[in-house]
Design an enzyme around this catalytic site. Structure first.
Site, short mmCIF file in Angstrom:
data_model
loop_
_atom_site.label_atom_id
_atom_site.label_comp_id
_atom_site.label_asym_id
_atom_site.label_seq_id
_atom_site.Cartn_x
_atom_site.Cartn_y
_atom_site.Cartn_z
N ARG A 94 0.83 -1.21 0.00
CA ARG A 94 0.00 0.00 0.00
C ARG A 94 0.86 1.26 0.00
O ARG A 94 0.52 2.25 -0.64
CB ARG A 94 -0.92 -0.02 1.23
CG ARG A 94 -1.86 1.16 1.34
CD ARG A 94 -2.78 1.02 2.54
NE ARG A 94 -3.78 -0.02 2.35
CZ ARG A 94 -3.79 -1.20 2.97
NH1 ARG A 94 -2.82 -1.50 3.83
NH2 ARG A 94 -4.72 -2.07 2.75
N TYR A 95 1.94 1.26 0.75
CA TYR A 95 2.83 2.41 0.85
C TYR A 95 4.10 2.14 0.05
O TYR A 95 4.57 0.99 -0.02
CB TYR A 95 3.21 2.66 2.31
CG TYR A 95 2.04 2.91 3.22
CD1 TYR A 95 1.45 4.17 3.32
CD2 TYR A 95 1.52 1.88 4.01
CE1 TYR A 95 0.38 4.40 4.17
CE2 TYR A 95 0.45 2.11 4.86
CZ TYR A 95 -0.11 3.37 4.94
OH TYR A 95 -1.17 3.59 5.79
N ARG A 98 7.17 0.27 2.11
CA ARG A 98 6.99 -0.89 2.98
C ARG A 98 5.87 -1.78 2.47
O ARG A 98 4.96 -1.33 1.79
CB ARG A 98 6.71 -0.46 4.42
CG ARG A 98 5.54 0.49 4.60
CD ARG A 98 5.70 1.26 5.91
NE ARG A 98 4.62 2.15 6.22
CZ ARG A 98 4.53 3.40 5.76
NH1 ARG A 98 5.45 3.87 4.93
NH2 ARG A 98 3.52 4.17 6.13
N CYS A 107 -4.34 -17.60 14.07
CA CYS A 107 -4.00 -16.79 15.24
C CYS A 107 -4.18 -17.64 16.50
O CYS A 107 -4.95 -18.61 16.50
CB CYS A 107 -4.92 -15.57 15.35
SG CYS A 107 -4.84 -14.43 13.96
N CYS A 111 -9.86 -12.14 17.90
CA CYS A 111 -10.48 -10.96 18.51
C CYS A 111 -11.81 -10.70 17.83
O CYS A 111 -11.92 -10.79 16.60
CB CYS A 111 -9.55 -9.76 18.37
SG CYS A 111 -7.90 -9.99 19.07
N CYS A 114 -11.75 -7.96 14.97
CA CYS A 114 -10.65 -8.06 14.01
C CYS A 114 -11.05 -7.53 12.63
O CYS A 114 -12.09 -7.90 12.09
CB CYS A 114 -10.20 -9.51 13.89
SG CYS A 114 -8.87 -9.76 12.70
N ARG A 116 -9.52 -8.31 9.94
CA ARG A 116 -9.31 -9.39 8.95
C ARG A 116 -10.13 -10.63 9.32
O ARG A 116 -9.78 -11.74 8.95
CB ARG A 116 -7.83 -9.75 8.86
CG ARG A 116 -6.97 -8.68 8.23
CD ARG A 116 -5.62 -9.23 7.74
NE ARG A 116 -4.84 -8.17 7.12
CZ ARG A 116 -3.75 -7.62 7.65
NH1 ARG A 116 -3.31 -8.04 8.82
NH2 ARG A 116 -3.12 -6.64 7.03
N ASP A 276 -11.94 -0.43 12.91
CA ASP A 276 -12.26 -0.49 11.48
C ASP A 276 -13.71 -0.91 11.26
O ASP A 276 -14.38 -1.45 12.15
CB ASP A 276 -11.31 -1.46 10.78
CG ASP A 276 -9.87 -0.98 10.84
OD1 ASP A 276 -9.62 0.16 10.42
OD2 ASP A 276 -9.00 -1.74 11.32
N ASP A 313 -7.57 3.92 9.77
CA ASP A 313 -7.28 3.31 8.48
C ASP A 313 -8.45 3.64 7.56
O ASP A 313 -9.57 3.15 7.76
CB ASP A 313 -7.12 1.79 8.62
CG ASP A 313 -5.83 1.30 8.02
OD1 ASP A 313 -5.49 1.76 6.92
OD2 ASP A 313 -5.16 0.46 8.65
N LYS A 320 -3.41 4.87 6.51
CA LYS A 320 -3.68 5.43 7.83
C LYS A 320 -3.52 6.95 7.82
O LYS A 320 -2.60 7.47 7.18
CB LYS A 320 -2.72 4.84 8.87
CG LYS A 320 -2.87 3.36 9.11
CD LYS A 320 -1.86 2.89 10.15
CE LYS A 320 -1.97 1.38 10.36
NZ LYS A 320 -1.55 0.63 9.15
#
Length: 352
Positions: A94-95, A98, A107, A111, A114, A116, A276, A313, A320
């Site tokens: 995206r950037y 990075r 995981c 959570c 989450c 994702r 999000d 985000d 972000k």
């Protein structure tokens, strides 16, 4: 609560562990939530739960509720737009400088907020050898990539051998200066981070950072702090990422305790994320102006070491943006500004 011997992975497991009432098994909305979104709560987390998701900040993060069956119109399957920036499997670019490297989608815990949650779960397979090599080739071919962030899923679910393979491969790419792991493991399954994992994280050349997801001070148990100390003592720089969550940490007192505890454990607060627009998570979200008010209140109570950047985000993959409060006004016709101090008092400043 009696310690559960294994991770709870179903509604029945949570009933057996005492974190859900037996009547939960007859709730059709909760049954649908369990079908739609993965469940995993480690024994360490189960030990911390002192109530229900309605009144306990730990339970609220990890125990499913029927509220998750409600999807609001603005919520999305891919709220931060990962898919639009995935040129090869396992990479999100995206950037310019990075990339994310996602070697797996499992995981230790899932959570309930989450972003994702549509992608992660027990069936989330790791990249195979060919896919991993293709991801590395993508990184190696682009000298503008300065940092690689290993996420997923949780990369600390990989074996020490696999973690070492990732570190060694990225360390061999000369233009990669920073390798950053994002993980929940140090606070939800700290025993997993043993000497072999710590050794696997050491690079010969690149700087290695570990970003720890932690949302409440109670998550920093003695075992979690010992785990973080093992990492810090090995020279690994520790950052934190937290999510601002209604009913978990949406008070000045909760955030102050969290950020102080993190810094005392040698973890630098990095981001406080506004939640999000993931499906079924509206009960966690609060208005941005409430988050800004909390950040403004923290400015006068906490050292700069304890101040994360409050970020959003932007939905759709636009990245972000800092959304914290502003302390300076626009310049007037004479070039003067008003600056607000930590007490809320305004002061004139002759700007240029």
């Amino acid at each position: 609560m009696t310690r559960a011997p294994t991770t709870a992975r179903s509604l029945a497991d949570l009933v057996e562990a005492g974190t859900l009432p037996r009547t939960a098994l007859a709730d059709p909305a909760l049954a649908q939530v369990a079908l739609d979104y993965a469940i995993a709560v480690t024994p360490d987390v189960l030990d911390l739960i002192e109530g229900t998701p309605a009144d306990d900040p730990i339970a609220r993060q990890f125990i499913p509720t029927a509220q998750e069956a409600t999807t609001t119109p603005e919520e999305r399957d891919d709220p931060i737009g990962d898919h639009a920036y995935a040129p090869v499997k396992g990479i999100v670019h995206r950037y310019p400088d990075r990339v994310l490297l996602k070697p797996l989608h499992t995981c230790p815990v899932y959570c309930r907020f989450c972003f994702r949650r549509e992608q992660v779960g027990p069936g989330g397979a790791a990249l195979n050898e060919a896919e991993f090599e293709a991801a590395l080739a993508y990184i190696a071919a682009r000298p503008q990539i300065w940092e690689v962030i290993i996420t997923g899923g949780d990369p600390f679910m990989l074996s020490p051998r696999r973690i070492a393979r990732i570190v060694e491969a990225l360390d061999a790419i000369a233009h990669v200066a920073v390798i950053r792991f994002h993980t929940r493991v140090p606070v939800v399954d700290p025993a997993r981070v043993d000497t072999a994992v710590v050794d696997a994280l050491k690079a010969r050349r690149a700087a290695v950072y570990v970003g720890v997801h932690c949302n409440h001070a109670r998550e920093l148990t003695p075992a979690a702090r010992a785990c973080l100390a093992r990492l810090a003592d090995a020279g690994i720089v520790l950052l934190s990422q937290s999510v601002l969550l209604r009913g978990v940490n949406d008070s000045v007192e909760a955030l102050e305790a969290l950020f102080r505890a993190l810094v005392a454990a040698r973890v630098r607060p990095y981001y406080l994320h506004h939640p999000d627009l993931a499906r079924g998570t509206s009960h966690f979200r609060l208005p941005i102006d409430e988050g800004q008010a909390l950040m403004r209140a923290l400015r006068g109570r906490l050292s700069g070491l304890c101040q994360p950047t409050y970020v959003l985000d932007i939905p759709g993959g636009h990245g972000k943006s800092p959304i914290g409060p502003s302390y300076v006004s626009d310049a007037d016709s004479d070039g003067r500004r008003a600056v607000t101090d930590f007490r809320g008092e305004r002061h004139d400043y002759p700007d240029g």
